[in-house]
Design a protein around this motif. Structure first.
Motif, PDB file in Angstrom:
ATOM      1  N   THR A  26       0.830  -1.205   0.000  1.00 11.86           N
ATOM      2  CA  THR A  26       0.000   0.000   0.000  1.00 11.86           C
ATOM      3  C   THR A  26       0.863   1.254   0.000  1.00 11.86           C
ATOM      4  OG1 THR A  26      -1.782  -1.151   1.159  1.00 11.86           O
ATOM      5  CG2 THR A  26      -1.771   1.254   1.300  1.00 11.86           C
ATOM      6  N   VAL A  27       1.882   1.260   0.838  1.00 14.02           N
ATOM      7  CA  VAL A  27       2.812   2.398   0.900  1.00 14.02           C
ATOM      8  C   VAL A  27       3.521   2.579  -0.443  1.00 14.02           C
ATOM      9  CG1 VAL A  27       4.994   3.187   1.925  1.00 14.02           C
ATOM     10  CG2 VAL A  27       3.145   2.350   3.397  1.00 14.02           C
ATOM     11  N   ALA A  30       1.189   4.166  -2.948  1.00 15.70           N
ATOM     12  CA  ALA A  30       0.779   5.535  -2.640  1.00 15.70           C
ATOM     13  C   ALA A  30       1.912   6.549  -2.703  1.00 15.70           C
ATOM     14  CB  ALA A  30       0.129   5.582  -1.260  1.00 15.70           C
ATOM     15  N   ARG A  31       3.140   6.110  -2.391  1.00 19.58           N
ATOM     16  CA  ARG A  31       4.233   7.069  -2.280  1.00 19.58           C
ATOM     17  C   ARG A  31       4.454   7.903  -3.556  1.00 19.58           C
ATOM     18  NH1 ARG A  31       7.913   3.912  -0.732  1.00 19.58           N
ATOM     19  NH2 ARG A  31       7.916   4.302   1.504  1.00 19.58           N
ATOM     20  N   ILE A  34       1.836  10.744  -3.577  1.00 19.84           N
ATOM     21  CA  ILE A  34       1.472  11.265  -2.266  1.00 19.84           C
ATOM     22  C   ILE A  34       1.031  12.727  -2.317  1.00 19.84           C
ATOM     23  CG2 ILE A  34       3.850  11.895  -1.696  1.00 19.84           C
ATOM     24  CD1 ILE A  34       1.200  10.465   0.718  1.00 19.84           C
ATOM     25  N   GLN A  42      -2.601  12.140   3.215  1.00 21.92           N
ATOM     26  CA  GLN A  42      -1.153  12.265   3.422  1.00 21.92           C
ATOM     27  C   GLN A  42      -0.786  12.020   4.876  1.00 21.92           C
ATOM     28  OE1 GLN A  42       0.211  16.036   1.893  1.00 21.92           O
ATOM     29  NE2 GLN A  42      -0.685  15.676  -0.131  1.00 21.92           N
ATOM     30  N   PHE A  45      -1.151   8.407   5.644  1.00 25.38           N
ATOM     31  CA  PHE A  45      -0.066   7.686   4.967  1.00 25.38           C
ATOM     32  C   PHE A  45       1.203   7.717   5.818  1.00 25.38           C
ATOM     33  CE2 PHE A  45       3.848   7.928   2.515  1.00 25.38           C
ATOM     34  CZ  PHE A  45       3.776   6.796   1.721  1.00 25.38           C
ATOM     35  N   GLU A  49       3.066   4.401   7.280  1.00 24.87           N
ATOM     36  CA  GLU A  49       4.451   4.059   6.957  1.00 24.87           C
ATOM     37  C   GLU A  49       5.279   3.901   8.225  1.00 24.87           C
ATOM     38  OE1 GLU A  49       7.662   5.376   3.603  1.00 24.87           O
ATOM     39  OE2 GLU A  49       6.635   7.001   4.664  1.00 24.87           O
ATOM     40  N   PHE A 198      -5.915   4.839   6.690  1.00 18.26           N
ATOM     41  CA  PHE A 198      -5.465   5.302   5.383  1.00 18.26           C
ATOM     42  C   PHE A 198      -6.470   4.915   4.300  1.00 18.26           C
ATOM     43  CE2 PHE A 198      -3.057   4.542   1.419  1.00 18.26           C
ATOM     44  CZ  PHE A 198      -2.672   5.847   1.158  1.00 18.26           C
TER      45      PHE A 198
END
Length: 246
Positions: A26-27, A30-31, A34, A42, A45, A49, A198
């Motif tokens: 997922t990270v 999304a990164r 972002i 954000q 997130f 993380e 998130f």
């Protein structure tokens, strides 16, 4: 307006390994986007993380016992190799071949300060053998004696084994240092909660501030959720066991 919603997934029902994996994926999705997902997403997130990284660091504790067992096996192999070298030197010292005997005598004099290295603590032995090889490599005459007594390849094998042992020893120490702190299990709830928060933020954003970027991310995360929901289903079925006929 038809609201979009993620496939149902209860993150707290995942194993720790699966929770870490879905959070990491997922990270990673999304990164790159972002800056385009909105302030609330954000913030969640960043929390996801951080919580997943903390849990992942502690999951390395499980590797410690595996590495320790591997280190013991590698140390035993290293001891066997050193013992073989010493046996060959001693054999030629007692043999009839004068050239080999003289070569063995020189090798024995050189090796005397290191002769009992195999009974030292593992890391101490590494340092002692490193010193032995450093001096051995600087003297071509010793290499010639090692060739004459048929131990040059053995010395090379021992040096390689010592280097590999040291690399694994340093890795084990790094894992032990990282393992200080709470257990991964105690961090599981926070990581699961951050994941849910998130996903909720992304769900809200795609419904009320939609964009192509958010739609793409939503679809990527939804596919992930479908995959991991099946893993939960398999886990629960396995725990329930087969239904017995009546």
């Amino acid at each position: 307006m038809e609201l979009k919603s993620f496939v149902a997934l209860y993150a707290r029902h995942l194993t720790i390994a699966h929770l870490y994996s879905i959070n990491k994926s997922t990270v990673d999705y999304a990164r790159p986007v972002i800056a385009e997902i909105g302030g609330v997403a954000q913030a969640t997130f960043n929390q996801l993380e951080a919580d997943n990284q903390a849990m992942g660091d502690q999951m390395n504790k499980a590797s410690k016992s595996v590495l320790t067992a591997n280190l013991s096996a590698m140390d035993e192999d290293r001891d066997d190799r050193f013992a073989e070298i010493k046996r060959n030197v001693t054999m030629h010292l007692l043999g009839r071949d004068e050239l080999k005997k003289e070569a063995a005598q020189r090798l024995k004099i050189f090796m005397d300060p290191y002769w009992d290295a195999n009974v030292m603590a593992m890391n101490t032995q590494t340092g002692i053998l490193n010193e032995l090889f450093r001096k051995f490599d600087q003297q071509q005459s010793l290499k010639a004696d090692a060739t004459a007594t048929d131990i040059l390849d053995m010395m090379t094998g021992l040096e390689t084994a010592n280097t590999e042992f040291d690399a694994l020893y340093q890795e084990r120490n790094a894992l032990e240092a990282a393992a200080d702190g709470p257990s991964a299990t105690s961090l599981e709830a926070a990581a699961a909660s951050s994941y849910e928060q998130f996903c909720t933020a992304i769900e809200q954003a795609v419904n009320f501030t939609p964009s192509e970027t958010l739609m793409t991310l939503f679809n990527q995360l939804d596919e992930l959720r479908k995959t991991y929901a099946k893993l939960i289903h398999k886990k629960e079925n396995k725990e329930d066991g087969p239904v017995q006929p009546t």
